[in-house]
Design a protein around this motif. Structure first.
Motif, short mmCIF file in Angstrom:
data_model
loop_
_atom_site.label_atom_id
_atom_site.label_comp_id
_atom_site.label_asym_id
_atom_site.label_seq_id
_atom_site.Cartn_x
_atom_site.Cartn_y
_atom_site.Cartn_z
N LYS A 1 0.83 -1.21 0.00
CA LYS A 1 0.00 0.00 0.00
C LYS A 1 0.86 1.27 0.00
O LYS A 1 0.63 2.20 -0.76
CB LYS A 1 -0.91 -0.02 1.23
CG LYS A 1 -2.09 0.91 1.13
CD LYS A 1 -3.18 0.31 0.27
CE LYS A 1 -3.86 1.41 -0.51
NZ LYS A 1 -4.65 0.92 -1.62
N GLY A 2 1.87 1.28 0.86
CA GLY A 2 2.72 2.46 0.98
C GLY A 2 3.51 2.73 -0.29
O GLY A 2 3.64 3.86 -0.74
N LYS A 3 4.02 1.64 -0.89
CA LYS A 3 4.80 1.76 -2.12
C LYS A 3 3.90 2.22 -3.27
O LYS A 3 4.30 3.01 -4.12
CB LYS A 3 5.43 0.41 -2.46
CG LYS A 3 6.75 0.18 -1.75
CD LYS A 3 7.80 1.07 -2.36
CE LYS A 3 9.20 0.67 -1.92
NZ LYS A 3 10.22 1.56 -2.49
N GLU A 4 2.68 1.71 -3.27
CA GLU A 4 1.73 2.09 -4.31
C GLU A 4 1.46 3.59 -4.24
O GLU A 4 1.50 4.29 -5.26
CB GLU A 4 0.43 1.30 -4.11
CG GLU A 4 -0.52 1.35 -5.27
CD GLU A 4 -1.85 0.67 -4.96
OE1 GLU A 4 -1.84 -0.36 -4.25
OE2 GLU A 4 -2.88 1.19 -5.40
N SER A 5 1.22 4.08 -3.02
CA SER A 5 0.98 5.52 -2.85
C SER A 5 2.19 6.32 -3.30
O SER A 5 2.05 7.37 -3.93
CB SER A 5 0.69 5.83 -1.38
OG SER A 5 -0.50 5.23 -0.97
N THR B 1 -0.97 10.01 0.98
CA THR B 1 0.06 9.38 1.82
C THR B 1 -0.40 8.08 2.47
O THR B 1 0.30 7.57 3.34
CB THR B 1 0.52 10.36 2.91
OG1 THR B 1 -0.62 10.78 3.67
CG2 THR B 1 1.19 11.56 2.32
N THR B 2 -1.55 7.54 2.04
CA THR B 2 -2.04 6.30 2.63
C THR B 2 -0.96 5.23 2.66
O THR B 2 -0.41 4.86 1.62
CB THR B 2 -3.23 5.76 1.82
OG1 THR B 2 -4.15 6.83 1.62
CG2 THR B 2 -3.92 4.62 2.55
N GLY B 3 -0.65 4.74 3.84
CA GLY B 3 0.30 3.63 3.96
C GLY B 3 1.76 4.03 3.94
O GLY B 3 2.63 3.20 4.20
N MET B 4 2.06 5.29 3.60
CA MET B 4 3.46 5.72 3.59
C MET B 4 3.96 5.84 5.02
O MET B 4 3.22 6.27 5.91
CB MET B 4 3.58 7.12 2.97
CG MET B 4 3.42 7.20 1.48
SD MET B 4 3.74 8.92 0.97
CE MET B 4 3.15 8.89 -0.71
#
Lengths: 125, 254, 308
Positions: C131-135, C156-159
């Protein structure tokens, strides 16, 4: 300088005060170009409009002057203006607070002046 | 720093330019449709090897056995592939891919239609080639004498056959595209559509008409190439237009 | 030219009203934050601005064009959220190359440098990212596109905190070099407030406030002290939140519109005035707690009944 982003003091005021101290301690001299709003924004990680507001404030007070299209520069007599301003505003406010506090504690005028004298001595040594 | 003169906004956006970019984007993004094309055409070749007919006659000292091989199955499979591929392009995942970059509905739909035309042409061409592949396979593996019976041959006839095939694939892709859009518009049609079609056929049968007369005969028993061309183009246009109109009722992303 | 302008903008999903007559305008080349709780209508608003959703009523213009189904707006804007779909057949690097083909301001050097900096693999796939990488990847597309209207919806979801910090820094630096209109919705207002110029505050489909970030920061003030110290005129102030701390002490969050005489009076009485951060002010303004005692009220009866 590290910005106090959670304080009561708005960031543009902090920016303005930082430039004032730069002028006071000789970091910026008369007729020297000061940082642009963009440079300040980058340095302090803030929106350029906020930085611009700080610069505008100093320009309105006559501490900086504008050269159209080039930027803002330190005005003649900027140091004196800053000293006057701080004396009449910042210092006066601090002394008012001291007097108010002394009132709570029911101290006399002489006692307060004595405290100030002691502090002054301590600083000189 | 602070480039005041920097103009971020561009009023110079041409629909044709975007459609061109969209087609090449779809070509790369949907590359897997060709995998399924190859698979389905090889499958067609395999099924065709059974032969579609046989006749034998014999005398006292000889026995002639004639087996008919033709590429009908390959073509039918390819047409079916066109239908399914177009149907898949209307599903949510593919439509969102459509809108991943610069687009509006018109450029999105037009580029898909042009894309379907391109892949229909390729599929038609490879289907006609796999007809030849079939001959080679039959020659190599069945050790039978090959009698060509394509009748009056020649490049002209081949070309007409190829164009008809491409038009047919493109038309069925249009059906798939329209059906897909209808279902995307309202999921009820997953059930409703088959019911409607079967109901229609049933009532037509009952009234004494057959499906042949209403559809297949109208198109496929057309002896004149030019008439077929006009008819299939008209039917395709109707299918794609209705798909476009329905897609206009869909919100871009939900 | 105004970058964005809406008037009485309404969006309904069936019977549910997501936007209830929203009017505002955004100047070109500013960074504006959009704050609001879940379901406030932020995403709906942002999707309408980029033409992904159709407004039900009212007026909306982006650079003078109605955005819905508009190629001009699509070419000059980008909408980045945490649910972006890209073809699974393309690698991450290929997706960036598509971006380069489609967006006329695209900076491929910036895209590739950020791509390397954040440690992406060129052959990686979008659907295989965490999720973080996708964001982070979506953010790269948003920055590199340099769209005249760049919209980040909860980018910034998941970052993790370090990546978020890098993102804000990159956003500011690129904005300084290439000014454009940026809209940023976030649940981490305290992290971005310094780089914002203005803020839009939404609640339940309505626009509560559109003001400069500077004003938002001094919008509310916390007043605390013994109950009997509080002057009567405080009743007339706009109360945002009230908290009893012990039987005698009390903290109230009020709108910060005191006169200097009023401030003097409070000081004299020993009442403390302390700043309320923009993000806290926003919580007080939009929370269930608004004007009440907050979630504590839910539990207030419990202790009594327990002691029976």
């Amino acid at each position: 300088m590290i910005l106090d982003t959670n304080g009561m003091k708005p960031i543009y005021i902090q920016i303005a005060e930082w430039m004032e101290s730069e002028i006071m301690n000789g970091g910026l001299n008369v007729d020297e170009k000061v940082y642009s709003q963009y440079k300040l924004a980058e340095m302090y990680n803030i929106n350029p409009a906020t930085a611009a507001k700080g610069l505008t404030k100093l320009a309105e007070e006559g501490i900086l002057y504008d050269k159209r299209g080039i930027g803002k520069f330190v005005a003649e007599g900027a140091k004196q203006m800053i000293i006057e301003k701080r004396k009449n505003q910042t210092l006066k406010q601090l002394i008012d607070d001291v007097v108010t506090e002394a009132g709570y504690l029911q101290l006399s005028e002489d006692e307060v002046i004595e405290l100030i004298r002691n502090s002054w001595k301590g600083r000189a040594e | 720093m602070g480039k005041g003169a920097w103009m971020m906004y561009s009023a110079d956006v041409s629909t044709a330019g975007v459609i061109k970019k969209q087609i090449s984007y779809k070509w790369r993004a949907y590359i897997s449709v060709f995998t399924s094309l190859v698979v389905i055409q090889l499958l067609g070749v395999l099924f065709s090897l059974n032969g579609t007919g046989m006749s034998s006659s014999g005398g006292r000292s000889y026995n002639i056995q004639v087996e008919y091989y033709n590429a009908d199955i390959i073509m039918i499979f390819t047409i079916f592939w066109g239908f399914i591929t177009a149907l898949l392009l209307t599903t949510k995942a593919y439509r969102e891919d459509d809108f991943a970059f610069v687009t509006n509905r018109m450029s999105g739909t037009l580029s898909t239609i042009l894309y379907l035309w391109i892949i229909s042409s390729i599929a038609g061409f490879t289907a006609s080639l796999s007809g030849y592949l079939l001959k080679v396979v039959v020659f190599l593996f069945t050790s039978q004498e090959i009698l060509n019976s394509t009748g009056a041959g020649g490049a002209g006839v081949y070309l007409m056959g190829l164009v008809s095939l491409i038009l047919t694939i493109f038309m069925f892709a249009g059906f798939g595209y329209a059906v897909g859009m209808i279902v995307q518009w309202n999921k009820m049609f997953v059930i409703l559509l088959p019911v409607l079609v079967i109901g229609l056929l049933f009532s037509l049968e009952k009234a004494g008409y057959s499906l042949d007369q209403f559809f297949f005969q109208f198109l496929f028993s057309e002896q004149s190439f030019w008439l077929f061309l006009i008819k299939s183009t008209a039917v395709s246009a109707a299918a794609y237009l209705s798909a476009f109109l329905i897609s206009n009722r869909l919100e871009v992303k939900q | 030219m105004k970058a964005v302008q809406t008037k009485e903008l309404i969006k309904k999903y069936g019977r549910r009203t997501a936007l209830n007559g929203v009017s505002f305008s955004i100047e070109e080349n500013t960074i504006t934050g959009l704050a609001g709780r879940n379901g406030a209508g932020k995403t709906t608003l942002l999707k309408i601005l980029t033409g992904l959703l159709k407004e039900s009523d009212g007026k909306v213009e982006v650079y003078g064009n109605r955005p819905f189904n508009n190629l001009q707006v699509s070419a000059n804007s980008i909408y980045i959220d945490d649910q972006m779909n890209f073809p699974t057949s393309l690698t991450l690097k290929e997706i960036l190359e598509e971006g380069r083909r489609f967006y006329h301001n695209w900076d491929h050097t910036l895209a590739m440098n950020l791509f390397d900096y954040f440690g992406f693999h060129p052959k990686g796939r979008h659907n295989e990212l965490s999720k973080g990488k996708e964001s982070t990847f979506n953010m790269i597309i948003g920055l590199a596109s340099r769209s005249a209207l760049t919209i980040f919806d909860e980018p910034t979801t998941g970052m993790d905190a370090a990546v978020r910090k890098d993102f804000y820094r990159a956003l500011l630096k690129d904005y300084l070099a290439y000014p454009r209109t940026i809209l940023l919705s976030t649940h981490h207002l305290e992290e971005v407030e310094d780089i914002l110029e203005d803020i839009l505050l939404m609640d339940k489909g309505n626009l509560l406030m559109h003001t400069s970030m500077e004003d938002m920061k001094s919008y509310a003030v916390a007043v605390s002290g013994r109950k009997e110290w509080m002057p009567e005129w405080m009743e007339d102030k706009h109360l945002l939140y009230k908290e009893e701390s012990g039987p005698y002490e009390q903290t109230v969050i009020l709108q910060n519109n005191f006169t200097s005489e009023e401030k003097e009076e409070l000081k004299r009485k020993g009442v403390q005035l302390s700043p309320v951060s923009a993000s806290d002010a926003f919580v007080y303004m939009t929370g269930e707690a608004n004007g009440k005692g907050g979630v504590d009220d839910v539990f207030s009866g419990r202790i009594d009944s327990g002691s029976d």
